[in-house]
Design an enzyme around this catalytic site. Structure first.
Site, PDB file in Angstrom:
ATOM      1  N   PHE A 157       0.872  -1.164   0.000  1.00 19.60           N
ATOM      2  CA  PHE A 157       0.000   0.000   0.000  1.00 19.60           C
ATOM      3  C   PHE A 157       0.913   1.219   0.000  1.00 19.60           C
ATOM      4  O   PHE A 157       2.106   1.128   0.318  1.00 19.60           O
ATOM      5  CB  PHE A 157      -0.903  -0.005   1.239  1.00 19.60           C
ATOM      6  CG  PHE A 157      -2.331  -0.388   0.958  1.00 19.60           C
ATOM      7  CD1 PHE A 157      -2.659  -1.270  -0.055  1.00 19.60           C
ATOM      8  CD2 PHE A 157      -3.360   0.124   1.723  1.00 19.60           C
ATOM      9  CE1 PHE A 157      -3.977  -1.635  -0.302  1.00 19.60           C
ATOM     10  CE2 PHE A 157      -4.684  -0.231   1.497  1.00 19.60           C
ATOM     11  CZ  PHE A 157      -4.984  -1.112   0.478  1.00 19.60           C
ATOM     12  N   GLN A 271      -8.516  13.266   4.770  1.00 17.95           N
ATOM     13  CA  GLN A 271      -7.769  12.573   3.717  1.00 17.95           C
ATOM     14  C   GLN A 271      -8.608  12.457   2.446  1.00 17.95           C
ATOM     15  O   GLN A 271      -9.737  11.969   2.475  1.00 17.95           O
ATOM     16  CB  GLN A 271      -7.373  11.171   4.180  1.00 17.95           C
ATOM     17  CG  GLN A 271      -6.521  10.445   3.150  1.00 17.95           C
ATOM     18  CD  GLN A 271      -5.958   9.151   3.696  1.00 17.95           C
ATOM     19  OE1 GLN A 271      -6.656   8.144   3.753  1.00 17.95           O
ATOM     20  NE2 GLN A 271      -4.696   9.176   4.105  1.00 17.95           N
ATOM     21  N   HIS A 273      -8.690  10.524  -0.832  1.00 18.94           N
ATOM     22  CA  HIS A 273      -8.129   9.359  -1.498  1.00 18.94           C
ATOM     23  C   HIS A 273      -7.901   9.719  -2.965  1.00 18.94           C
ATOM     24  O   HIS A 273      -8.753  10.344  -3.594  1.00 18.94           O
ATOM     25  CB  HIS A 273      -9.099   8.175  -1.377  1.00 18.94           C
ATOM     26  CG  HIS A 273      -8.475   6.853  -1.660  1.00 18.94           C
ATOM     27  ND1 HIS A 273      -8.093   6.470  -2.934  1.00 18.94           N
ATOM     28  CD2 HIS A 273      -8.157   5.817  -0.846  1.00 18.94           C
ATOM     29  CE1 HIS A 273      -7.569   5.252  -2.874  1.00 18.94           C
ATOM     30  NE2 HIS A 273      -7.594   4.839  -1.620  1.00 18.94           N
ATOM     31  N   LEU A 290     -15.096   4.680  -3.907  1.00 14.91           N
ATOM     32  CA  LEU A 290     -13.682   4.335  -3.828  1.00 14.91           C
ATOM     33  C   LEU A 290     -13.267   3.310  -4.877  1.00 14.91           C
ATOM     34  O   LEU A 290     -13.928   2.296  -5.070  1.00 14.91           O
ATOM     35  CB  LEU A 290     -13.370   3.783  -2.436  1.00 14.91           C
ATOM     36  CG  LEU A 290     -11.901   3.446  -2.162  1.00 14.91           C
ATOM     37  CD1 LEU A 290     -11.064   4.714  -2.171  1.00 14.91           C
ATOM     38  CD2 LEU A 290     -11.779   2.736  -0.823  1.00 14.91           C
ATOM     39  N   GLU A 293      -7.116   1.284  -3.128  1.00 14.06           N
ATOM     40  CA  GLU A 293      -5.674   1.422  -3.291  1.00 14.06           C
ATOM     41  C   GLU A 293      -5.020   0.110  -3.709  1.00 14.06           C
ATOM     42  O   GLU A 293      -3.909   0.096  -4.233  1.00 14.06           O
ATOM     43  CB  GLU A 293      -5.050   1.927  -1.990  1.00 14.06           C
ATOM     44  CG  GLU A 293      -3.592   2.300  -2.102  1.00 14.06           C
ATOM     45  CD  GLU A 293      -3.152   3.218  -0.984  1.00 14.06           C
ATOM     46  OE1 GLU A 293      -1.994   3.118  -0.570  1.00 14.06           O
ATOM     47  OE2 GLU A 293      -3.973   4.045  -0.534  1.00 14.06           O
ATOM     48  N   ARG A 347      -0.857   9.191   0.113  1.00 16.15           N
ATOM     49  CA  ARG A 347      -2.131   9.540  -0.504  1.00 16.15           C
ATOM     50  C   ARG A 347      -2.266  11.035  -0.760  1.00 16.15           C
ATOM     51  O   ARG A 347      -2.819  11.453  -1.779  1.00 16.15           O
ATOM     52  CB  ARG A 347      -3.287   9.051   0.378  1.00 16.15           C
ATOM     53  CG  ARG A 347      -3.474   7.553   0.336  1.00 16.15           C
ATOM     54  CD  ARG A 347      -4.576   7.081   1.245  1.00 16.15           C
ATOM     55  NE  ARG A 347      -4.816   5.654   1.081  1.00 16.15           N
ATOM     56  CZ  ARG A 347      -5.717   4.958   1.760  1.00 16.15           C
ATOM     57  NH1 ARG A 347      -6.464   5.561   2.672  1.00 16.15           N
ATOM     58  NH2 ARG A 347      -5.871   3.664   1.539  1.00 16.15           N
ATOM     59  N   HIS A 411     -12.234  10.835   1.827  1.00 17.18           N
ATOM     60  CA  HIS A 411     -12.248   9.405   2.144  1.00 17.18           C
ATOM     61  C   HIS A 411     -12.180   9.102   3.629  1.00 17.18           C
ATOM     62  O   HIS A 411     -12.823   8.163   4.111  1.00 17.18           O
ATOM     63  CB  HIS A 411     -11.057   8.747   1.435  1.00 17.18           C
ATOM     64  CG  HIS A 411     -10.911   7.289   1.705  1.00 17.18           C
ATOM     65  ND1 HIS A 411     -11.912   6.379   1.429  1.00 17.18           N
ATOM     66  CD2 HIS A 411      -9.881   6.563   2.214  1.00 17.18           C
ATOM     67  CE1 HIS A 411     -11.511   5.160   1.748  1.00 17.18           C
ATOM     68  NE2 HIS A 411     -10.287   5.250   2.249  1.00 17.18           N
ATOM     69  N   ARG A 446      -3.297   9.607   6.984  1.00 18.48           N
ATOM     70  CA  ARG A 446      -3.344   8.194   7.357  1.00 18.48           C
ATOM     71  C   ARG A 446      -2.599   7.320   6.362  1.00 18.48           C
ATOM     72  O   ARG A 446      -2.737   7.480   5.153  1.00 18.48           O
ATOM     73  CB  ARG A 446      -4.801   7.720   7.458  1.00 18.48           C
ATOM     74  CG  ARG A 446      -4.931   6.242   7.790  1.00 18.48           C
ATOM     75  CD  ARG A 446      -6.365   5.850   8.030  1.00 18.48           C
ATOM     76  NE  ARG A 446      -7.200   5.945   6.848  1.00 18.48           N
ATOM     77  CZ  ARG A 446      -7.262   5.029   5.887  1.00 18.48           C
ATOM     78  NH1 ARG A 446      -6.492   3.951   5.933  1.00 18.48           N
ATOM     79  NH2 ARG A 446      -8.085   5.192   4.869  1.00 18.48           N
TER      80      ARG A 446
END
Length: 643
Positions: A157, A271, A273, A290, A293, A347, A411, A446
């Site tokens: 990730f 955040q 995304h 979404l 990721e 991100r 997100h 995050r």
């Protein structure tokens, strides 16, 4: 236990508890003289858990394992919690593929990604605990994907030094929540669905329970409890493009805590995304949903629509895109922004890069960029990303042979309730919080895969701590006349809100608020824009005096009206903290203050009193020696393993 309110209890309604009820600001003709007509039930429980996702379930399991019976309540049907939308994976330093990984490196990655605004003790608690929590989930039945030699598989990730993210295809949250629910049911944990809490019963020093209503029947519900756990999620759905459902993650947990007397922390950090579906391409219903990721973790590449640069991108390489994608994509632009980590940089970095590409005219006709994984073997893509393959196939896109159109979407919210991570306590006696409702683990941004990790790593010890403090007195908690009166005042406010017959629909104001935040507190911010946002926020507040609720307490219109009261509170705190922080750090980017400053390595703490919101700075602790050593080693993801 359910009981009917006595006549003596009702007589206490003339005594108003401390503080103003959440919904008062939306009820313009509130009158203390109006008799209460809404019928309500009283429910007693030793522990009330508000929120039925992974964090709420894991707290309840820990309490039940100690021999107690917490009551878990959720706004939707059993198992239909927002955890199911967390698709890509959950972090733990198992070392299945990279044996060099350990918990100190996981903690170091988390602190670096959080730009060192994280609570170091909270980060270390999560990183240390996660290998055991993954093995626990495995024992309980979570069907993690496996390596050829039978280990739990792990994928990359963004911004992770090693392959650390455990997964179940691209439906990890769904599989994990199903496991937790099965475990809770085996322990006979009581659960009540379709319940909305609108008020915590608190005098500013301790909590006595909560008031709300049954969303199916419209009947009022008064919960008596000396121990209340907020596990209600975050507030990313305040934004007009977001990856949540419209009726989830709208700040109710944070607003309830603030009104009860608790503090909030770091609300400015939201955040975005990098890869949400772009509604202009796929339809309004899919806008912001979404694209996990995991697509980039399995090698997906980002391209703009600048076809003049096509010869310079990966499409011309022997390992480049398929014929279909070569004919449509442009430059692989992350080479300009992050040549080492590419699509798997942090991100915030990738989201800003996409925003800049679109702003500078290199986006698609639909206002996004291309995400392409067609260079991977089609069977591999179908195996690792089955949900994405199926979703896009239903929309007429075969992601094994052509690119997706994506753009940033709100997100996750790093900010939330300020707690002591050793205990989950909020500073209000008997009130605890866990999961995305809280702040501290993630800092300014995050690390992908850490959201699911936080839910189980923090919730287990918090539940155990609560269980240690339970006694026989908690089985039948005492509700003072003042707190009963406060609940009845809340029920009266709900009644009157349901009767609001103005001209403005609550959903319209929520949509206006979403546009406001996207424009004035989005990926790129500045002082002028934030101040304009605050002015617009007051204009929205003014319109709440003319609300039209189309239906009774069981209607979606009424639910949106209640959501609006929470959302306005949290939106103000978000805008004010964003204005206060005059630097750029992580997910908070100020174009008028683009640098990061050491004297801003502080948390912003929000509290509320009769005069409104106040903000003050608080210093941050330092990591332990082993984690500091891992930070100093400066581990970094080697993206080219994926090439």
């Amino acid at each position: 236990m359910t009981e009917a309110p006595s006549s003596g209890d009702r007589a206490a309604s003339s005594t108003v508890g401390q503080g103003e009820p959440t919904l008062d600001s939306l009820v313009s003709d509130f009158s203390d003289e109006r008799p209460l007509e809404l019928p309500y039930d009283v429910v007693s429980t030793p522990v009330l858990v508000i929120g039925a996702g992974a964090a709420g379930a894991r707290v309840a399991i820990a309490i039940a394992e100690a021999g107690h019976a917490p009551l878990v309540i959720g706004k939707r049907g059993h198992g239909d919690a927002h955890t199911t939308w967390a698709a890509g994976g959950i972090n733990a330093s198992l070392g299945s593929l990279d044996p060099e990984d350990d918990w100190t490196i996981h903690a170091a990655d988390t602190l670096k990604e959080g730009h060192f605004l994280n609570d170091p003790e909270a980060v270390e608690l999560v990183a240390r605990a996660m290998p055991d929590r993954i093995r626990e989930l495995e024992r309980w039945g979570t069907p993690f994907d496996r390596t050829d030699d039978g280990k739990i598989n792990q994928r990359y990730f963004g911004a992770q030094s090693y392959r650390r993210t455990c997964f179940v295809g691209d439906r990890t949250g769904e599989a994990m929540l199903s496991t937790l629910i099965d475990s809770a049911q085996a322990l006979e944990v009581p659960y009540r669905e379709n319940v909305m809490i609108t008020r915590l019963l608190s005098d500013g020093e301790r909590v006595y329970g909560a008031a709300g209503f049954d969303m199916e029947t419209g009947r009022g519900l008064l919960f008596r409890s000396n121990h209340v756990v907020l596990a209600a999620g975050g507030f990313s759905a305040l934004y007009h493009r977001h990856s949540s459902r419209d009726d989830e993650n709208n700040g109710d947990g944070q607003a309830l805590a603030l009104e009860a007397g608790a503090r909030l922390l770091d609300l400015e950090f939201v955040q975005f995304h990098p890869t949400g579906m772009v509604g202009e391409r796929y339809g309004e219903a899919w806008d912001g949903r979404l694209v996990t990721e995991a697509v980039r973790g399995e090698g997906g590449r980002l391209y703009n629509a600048d076809c003049s640069a096509r010869d310079a991108n990966e499409a011309g390489d022997a390992n480049g895109g398929s014929q279909a994608s070569q004919s449509s994509v442009g430059e692989r632009f992350m080479e300009r922004y992050s040549p080492d980590q590419m699509e798997l940089d942090a991100r915030d970095v990738v989201a800003r890069a996409i925003a800049e590409e679109v702003r500078d005219g290199r986006g698609t006709e639909h206002g996004g960029v291309y995400l392409d994984i067609s260079h991977r073997d089609p069977n591999y893509v179908r195996d690792r990303l089955p949900t994405m393959v199926e979703r896009f196939a239903d929309l007429g896109v075969d992601i094994t042979s052509e690119p997706m159109v994506v753009g940033p979407t709100a997100h996750y919210t790093m900010g939330g309730v300020d707690i002591n991570f050793k205990t989950g306590e909020t500073g209000i006696d008997g009130l605890y919080a866990v999961g995305e409702t809280v702040a501290g683990v993630h800092g300014a941004n995050r690390l992908g895969g850490n959201s699911l990790a936080e839910t189980v790593a923090i919730a287990k010890p918090v539940g155990e701590r609560i269980a240690l403090h339970l006694s026989s007195a908690d089985e039948d908690p005492v509700l003072t006349p003042g707190q009963r009166a406060l609940a009845e005042r809340e029920f009266l406010a709900l009644e009157m809100l349901a009767e609001a017959d103005g001209d403005v629909k609550p959903k319209a104001l929520l949509e206006e608020l979403g546009d406001l935040l996207w424009e004035h507190a989005g990926i790129i911010r500045d002082q002028q824009g934030i101040r304009e946002g605050l002015v617009k926020l007051e204009a929205i507040r003014a319109q709440t005096a003319n609300l039209l609720v189309d239906g009774d307490l069981t209607s979606r219109s009424f639910e949106y009206a209640v959501d609006l009261s929470f959302s306005l509170t949290v939106a103000e705190a978000l805008l004010r903290t964003a204005l206060e922080r005059t630097e750029s750090r992580g997910a908070h980017y100020r174009r008028d203050h683009p640098e990061t400053h050491s004297d801003w390595r502080v948390n912003l703490v929000v509290s509320a009193d009769e005069s409104g919101l106040s903000i003050h700075k608080r210093g941050i602790g330092e990591p332990s020696e082993p984690v500091q050593a891992a930070i100093d080693e400066d581990y970094e993801l080697d993206y080219h393993h994926l090439e």
